[in-house]
Design an enzyme around this catalytic site. Sequence first.
Site, short mmCIF file in Angstrom:
data_model
loop_
_atom_site.label_atom_id
_atom_site.label_comp_id
_atom_site.label_asym_id
_atom_site.label_seq_id
_atom_site.Cartn_x
_atom_site.Cartn_y
_atom_site.Cartn_z
N LYS A 147 0.82 -1.20 0.00
CA LYS A 147 0.00 0.00 0.00
C LYS A 147 0.87 1.26 0.00
CE LYS A 147 -3.94 -2.26 2.24
NZ LYS A 147 -4.94 -2.18 3.32
N TYR A 206 -12.58 -2.36 -3.70
CA TYR A 206 -13.15 -2.39 -2.35
C TYR A 206 -14.68 -2.37 -2.38
CZ TYR A 206 -8.58 -1.89 -0.08
OH TYR A 206 -7.30 -2.11 0.38
N PHE A 254 -15.44 3.36 7.40
CA PHE A 254 -14.05 3.62 7.05
C PHE A 254 -13.81 3.71 5.55
CE2 PHE A 254 -14.55 -1.00 7.50
CZ PHE A 254 -13.97 -1.48 6.33
N ARG A 275 -1.94 -14.44 3.48
CA ARG A 275 -2.70 -13.82 4.58
C ARG A 275 -2.02 -14.10 5.93
NH1 ARG A 275 -7.01 -10.32 3.64
NH2 ARG A 275 -7.96 -11.08 5.55
N ARG A 278 2.50 -7.01 9.12
CA ARG A 278 1.82 -5.91 9.83
C ARG A 278 2.32 -5.77 11.26
NH1 ARG A 278 -4.08 -7.46 7.23
NH2 ARG A 278 -4.09 -5.95 5.52
N ASN A 323 -1.88 -0.11 7.10
CA ASN A 323 -1.46 -1.47 7.45
C ASN A 323 -0.65 -2.15 6.37
OD1 ASN A 323 -3.49 -1.96 5.67
ND2 ASN A 323 -4.75 -3.18 7.05
N HIS A 356 -2.11 -5.46 1.27
CA HIS A 356 -3.40 -6.12 0.97
C HIS A 356 -3.11 -7.51 0.43
CE1 HIS A 356 -7.34 -6.97 -0.81
NE2 HIS A 356 -6.65 -7.44 -1.84
N GLU A 384 -9.71 -9.81 -8.27
CA GLU A 384 -8.76 -8.71 -8.02
C GLU A 384 -7.58 -8.77 -8.99
OE1 GLU A 384 -7.84 -9.12 -3.86
OE2 GLU A 384 -9.84 -8.50 -3.25
P1 DAT Z 1 -7.88 -7.00 5.28
O1 DAT Z 1 -7.04 -5.93 4.63
O2 DAT Z 1 -7.17 -7.61 6.47
O3 DAT Z 1 -8.43 -8.01 4.32
P2 DAT Z 1 -10.57 -5.86 5.30
O4 DAT Z 1 -10.73 -6.43 3.94
O5 DAT Z 1 -11.59 -6.19 6.33
O6 DAT Z 1 -9.14 -6.25 5.92
O7 DAT Z 1 -10.52 -4.26 5.20
C1 DAT Z 1 -9.83 -3.62 4.13
C2 DAT Z 1 -9.01 -2.50 4.68
O8 DAT Z 1 -9.86 -1.49 5.23
C3 DAT Z 1 -8.10 -2.91 5.82
O9 DAT Z 1 -6.85 -3.38 5.34
C4 DAT Z 1 -7.97 -1.65 6.63
C5 DAT Z 1 -9.28 -0.96 6.41
N1 DAT Z 1 -10.23 -1.21 7.51
C6 DAT Z 1 -10.95 -2.31 7.73
N2 DAT Z 1 -11.72 -2.21 8.81
C7 DAT Z 1 -11.48 -0.99 9.30
C8 DAT Z 1 -11.96 -0.26 10.45
N3 DAT Z 1 -12.87 -0.77 11.26
N4 DAT Z 1 -11.43 0.98 10.64
C9 DAT Z 1 -10.53 1.52 9.81
N5 DAT Z 1 -10.04 0.89 8.71
C10 DAT Z 1 -10.50 -0.33 8.47
MG MG Z 2 -9.77 -7.75 2.73
#
Ligand code: DAT
Ligand code: MG
Length: 156
Positions: free
Chosen positions: A11, A51, A59, A87, A104, A114, A117, A128
Site C-alpha cells: 500500500k 473495495y 471507514f 494472509r 503488519r 497497514n 493487501h 482482483e
Molecule cells: P484486510 O485488509 O485484512 O483483508 P478488510 O478487507 O476487512 O481487511 O478491510 C480492508 C481494509 O480497510 C483494511 O486493510 C484496513 C481498512 N479497515 C478495515 N476495517 C477498518 C476499520 N474498522 N477501521 C478503519 N479501517 C479499516
Molecule cells: Mg480484505
Amino acid sequence: MAIERTLILIKPDGVQRGLVGDVLGRFERTGMKIVGLKLMQMSPDLAAQHYKDHVGKGFYAGLVKFMTSAPLVAICVEGPKAIDNCRKLMGKTFCTDAQAGTIRGDFGVSRGLNLVHGSDGPEAAARELGLFFKAGELVEYSRAIDAWTFNDEDKA
Ligand code: DAT
Ligand code: MG
C-alpha cells in the site's frame, strides 16, 4: 490444484516508508514465485471496484482516499496455497493486533495504515488479479530452485 495465485498490494504507506523491498522479501523468501509486478497509482474507479464489498462502511471514504493518495506496488504471487499463506504472512488487519513475525506486526503501528493487501479467497483473488493485471502481464516461468522448494505433494 493447490498451486494458487493471489493479489498482493504494497500500500502507499509501504512505498512512502521505503519498505517495498522488505515487504516483498517476506513473500519471496518463502519460495513463492512473483509472476506479476508493477508500480502504479490506484484511480478512484479502481479503488471502488477493488473495495466494492466495503462500500457504505464508516471507514470506506478514508480507505479510498489513502489507497489513491500515492503509488502502490501490485504483485501477483504464485505458490502452494498462496492465498492463505500470504494472509498468514500479513497478520491481522490492524497492525496493533498483528502478531510479531508478521508483516503488519513487524512493520506497522497503525490500524488503517497497514502496509499490505492480500486477496481473502479464490474468488477474490481471481477478481482482483483481473482488476490489476492484463492477461499478458502475468508471466509463466520456472526456476531452477523450484525442485528444491516444493514437490508433487504440494501441487496435488
Ligand atoms: P484486510 O485488509 O485484512 O483483508 P478488510 O478487507 O476487512 O481487511 O478491510 C480492508 C481494509 O480497510 C483494511 O486493510 C484496513 C481498512 N479497515 C478495515 N476495517 C477498518 C476499520 N474498522 N477501521 C478503519 N479501517 C479499516
Ligand atoms: Mg480484505
